[in-house]
Enzyme design. Sequence first.
Site, PDB file in Angstrom:
ATOM      1  N   HIS A 160     -36.635 -34.761  66.968  1.00  0.00           N
ATOM      2  CA  HIS A 160     -37.568 -35.878  67.138  1.00  0.00           C
ATOM      3  C   HIS A 160     -38.765 -35.206  67.751  1.00  0.00           C
ATOM      4  CE1 HIS A 160     -34.234 -38.417  65.651  1.00  0.00           C
ATOM      5  NE2 HIS A 160     -35.391 -39.131  65.255  1.00  0.00           N
ATOM      6  N   LYS A 164     -39.834 -38.701  72.517  1.00  0.00           N
ATOM      7  CA  LYS A 164     -38.803 -39.531  72.311  1.00  0.00           C
ATOM      8  C   LYS A 164     -37.856 -39.462  73.739  1.00  0.00           C
ATOM      9  CE  LYS A 164     -34.593 -40.671  69.463  1.00  0.00           C
ATOM     10  NZ  LYS A 164     -35.306 -42.221  69.179  1.00  0.00           N
TER      11      LYS A 164
HETATM   12  N1  LIG Z   1     -35.313 -48.389  64.002  1.00  0.00           N
HETATM   13  C1  LIG Z   1     -36.139 -47.559  63.403  1.00  0.00           C
HETATM   14  O1  LIG Z   1     -36.411 -47.355  61.962  1.00  0.00           O
HETATM   15  C2  LIG Z   1     -36.692 -46.738  64.447  1.00  0.00           C
HETATM   16  C3  LIG Z   1     -36.569 -47.175  65.731  1.00  0.00           C
HETATM   17  N2  LIG Z   1     -37.224 -46.361  66.774  1.00  0.00           N
HETATM   18  C4  LIG Z   1     -37.273 -46.810  68.180  1.00  0.00           C
HETATM   19  O2  LIG Z   1     -38.054 -47.545  68.678  1.00  0.00           O
HETATM   20  C5  LIG Z   1     -38.361 -47.219  69.977  1.00  0.00           C
HETATM   21  C6  LIG Z   1     -39.857 -47.441  70.339  1.00  0.00           C
HETATM   22  O3  LIG Z   1     -40.360 -46.124  69.603  1.00  0.00           O
HETATM   23  P1  LIG Z   1     -41.845 -45.688  69.876  1.00  0.00           P
HETATM   24  O4  LIG Z   1     -42.471 -47.002  69.256  1.00  0.00           O
HETATM   25  O5  LIG Z   1     -42.026 -44.243  69.383  1.00  0.00           O
HETATM   26  O6  LIG Z   1     -42.112 -45.632  71.505  1.00  0.00           O
HETATM   27  P2  LIG Z   1     -43.428 -45.882  72.206  1.00  0.00           P
HETATM   28  O7  LIG Z   1     -43.142 -45.418  73.526  1.00  0.00           O
HETATM   29  O8  LIG Z   1     -44.720 -45.358  71.375  1.00  0.00           O
HETATM   30  O9  LIG Z   1     -43.723 -47.585  72.128  1.00  0.00           O
HETATM   31  C7  LIG Z   1     -42.855 -48.355  72.866  1.00  0.00           C
HETATM   32  C8  LIG Z   1     -44.014 -49.542  73.369  1.00  0.00           C
HETATM   33  O10 LIG Z   1     -43.202 -50.546  74.039  1.00  0.00           O
HETATM   34  C9  LIG Z   1     -43.694 -50.929  75.151  1.00  0.00           C
HETATM   35  N3  LIG Z   1     -42.982 -51.547  75.974  1.00  0.00           N
HETATM   36  C10 LIG Z   1     -42.214 -51.256  77.036  1.00  0.00           C
HETATM   37  N4  LIG Z   1     -41.684 -52.096  77.904  1.00  0.00           N
HETATM   38  C11 LIG Z   1     -41.964 -53.313  76.938  1.00  0.00           C
HETATM   39  C12 LIG Z   1     -41.488 -54.680  77.216  1.00  0.00           C
HETATM   40  N5  LIG Z   1     -40.714 -55.089  78.200  1.00  0.00           N
HETATM   41  N6  LIG Z   1     -42.238 -55.513  76.324  1.00  0.00           N
HETATM   42  C13 LIG Z   1     -43.086 -55.214  75.436  1.00  0.00           C
HETATM   43  N7  LIG Z   1     -43.432 -53.888  75.267  1.00  0.00           N
HETATM   44  C14 LIG Z   1     -42.649 -52.834  75.993  1.00  0.00           C
HETATM   45  C15 LIG Z   1     -44.657 -49.700  75.805  1.00  0.00           C
HETATM   46  O11 LIG Z   1     -45.627 -49.789  76.518  1.00  0.00           O
HETATM   47  C16 LIG Z   1     -45.124 -48.973  74.223  1.00  0.00           C
HETATM   48  O12 LIG Z   1     -46.345 -49.376  73.919  1.00  0.00           O
HETATM   49  C17 LIG Z   1     -37.400 -46.364  70.457  1.00  0.00           C
HETATM   50  O13 LIG Z   1     -36.195 -46.878  71.021  1.00  0.00           O
HETATM   51  C18 LIG Z   1     -37.210 -45.637  69.060  1.00  0.00           C
HETATM   52  O14 LIG Z   1     -36.011 -44.915  69.102  1.00  0.00           O
HETATM   53  C19 LIG Z   1     -38.631 -45.661  66.383  1.00  0.00           C
HETATM   54  C20 LIG Z   1     -38.730 -45.445  65.123  1.00  0.00           C
HETATM   55  C21 LIG Z   1     -37.999 -45.885  63.967  1.00  0.00           C
HETATM   56  O1  LIG Z   2     -37.700 -42.164  68.487  1.00  0.00           O
HETATM   57  C1  LIG Z   2     -38.027 -42.198  67.123  1.00  0.00           C
HETATM   58  O2  LIG Z   2     -39.120 -41.772  66.672  1.00  0.00           O
HETATM   59  C2  LIG Z   2     -36.934 -42.518  66.329  1.00  0.00           C
HETATM   60  N1  LIG Z   2     -35.797 -43.320  66.638  1.00  0.00           N
HETATM   61  C3  LIG Z   2     -34.626 -43.582  65.770  1.00  0.00           C
HETATM   62  C4  LIG Z   2     -33.611 -43.421  66.171  1.00  0.00           C
HETATM   63  O3  LIG Z   2     -33.579 -42.944  67.478  1.00  0.00           O
HETATM   64  O4  LIG Z   2     -32.741 -42.911  65.664  1.00  0.00           O
HETATM   65  C5  LIG Z   2     -35.103 -43.602  64.314  1.00  0.00           C
HETATM   66  C6  LIG Z   2     -36.069 -42.608  63.994  1.00  0.00           C
HETATM   67  O5  LIG Z   2     -35.320 -41.350  63.867  1.00  0.00           O
HETATM   68  C7  LIG Z   2     -37.275 -42.185  64.699  1.00  0.00           C
END
Ligand SMILES: NC(=O)C1=CN([C@@H]2O[C@H](COP(=O)(O)OP(=O)(O)OC[C@H]3O[C@@H](n4cnc5c(N)ncnc54)[C@H](O)[C@@H]3O)[C@@H](O)[C@H]2O)C=CC1
Ligand SMILES: O=C(O)C1=N[C@H](C(=O)O)C[C@H](O)C1
Length: 273
Positions: A160, A164
Amino acid sequence: MIKVAVTGACGRMGSKILKKILEQDDMEVVAAIESPNTPFQSKDVGEIIGIGELGVEVNGAEKLAETLKTSKADVLVDFTIADAAVGTIKTTSKEGVNLVVGTTGFSDQQLKEIKESIHKNQVSAVIAPNMAVGVNVFFKIIKDVAALIGDYDVEIIEAHHRHKKDSPSGTAVRAAEIIAEELNRNLDEVGVYGRKGIVGERTDEEIGIHAVRGGDIVGDHTVLFAGEGERIEIVHRAHSRQSFVSGVIKALRYVGTAQKGSISDMGDVLGIK
Ligand SMILES: NC(=O)C1=CN([C@@H]2O[C@H](COP(=O)(O)OP(=O)(O)OC[C@H]3O[C@@H](n4cnc5c(N)ncnc54)[C@H](O)[C@@H]3O)[C@@H](O)[C@H]2O)C=CC1
Ligand SMILES: O=C(O)C1=N[C@H](C(=O)O)C[C@H](O)C1
């Protein structure tokens, strides 16, 4: 019309989810929530994420309960960070609002608290570490291969982007869980997370899980089954976060039809089990 509140609204995922919702005829963004005491408080979220005025102001998470009440949200979608998401989920379920949760990195205890809150408050939730359709097909494939060739050595490698925060990825953990379950192994006992030093020969039972971080890698996952003189590698590569966002939209439509108090995964949403 499905009324959606987005937490992490200005993040990598939240901002893209918000934009995708705007393209749908059957849903609308009614609230945008960011971290507590966010500098974006009361600013228009559309202007912050670069799509022009949307008429939805950002609220800090400390105002979540009030925001959910005034916005009359049907569902909240959370892509934030595990330690924050637990409180978000508890507050949201207490307000009777359904949930789509993509956040990863939850501990077993956090997952237990989340499940208890969803069941107690009788809301519906979709919780999935990876919402991409292809990854959920990948999950099915590795399960089937494990059933056929489970005596081979199993290793999981994920890669990643440098930003991350959690490791290994939720997708890699889920892949390890699927394989361990198929092979009747206890992942708490057989999981090996990286290797360093004179660690000795690999055991037959262990499942290696390794994380690569660098650049702008969106999300690569490889499951490797290695045997005498050969190996099988099953690979999923996400080229864009749109792969995840498309799954979120499907989950947003599904969650309102699910049984109250239930927690579904993307296999349920997609009918891939
Ligand atoms: N399930 C899936 O398909 C995917 C899951 N993810 C997961 O999503 C999560 C976020 O990933 P990204 O968007 O890349 O991170 P990011 O860091 O770009 O976005 C997270 C956002 O949440 C905000 N935040 C922090 N605490 C908060 C709160 N208490 N309330 C509201 N907002 C808050 C931050 O300010 C930031 O804008 C990670 O855990 C990642 O692993 C990411 C991509 C795909
Ligand atoms: O943090 C990310 O970007 C992603 N997080 C998810 C994970 O922890 O599996 C899903 C995806 O791989 C992207």
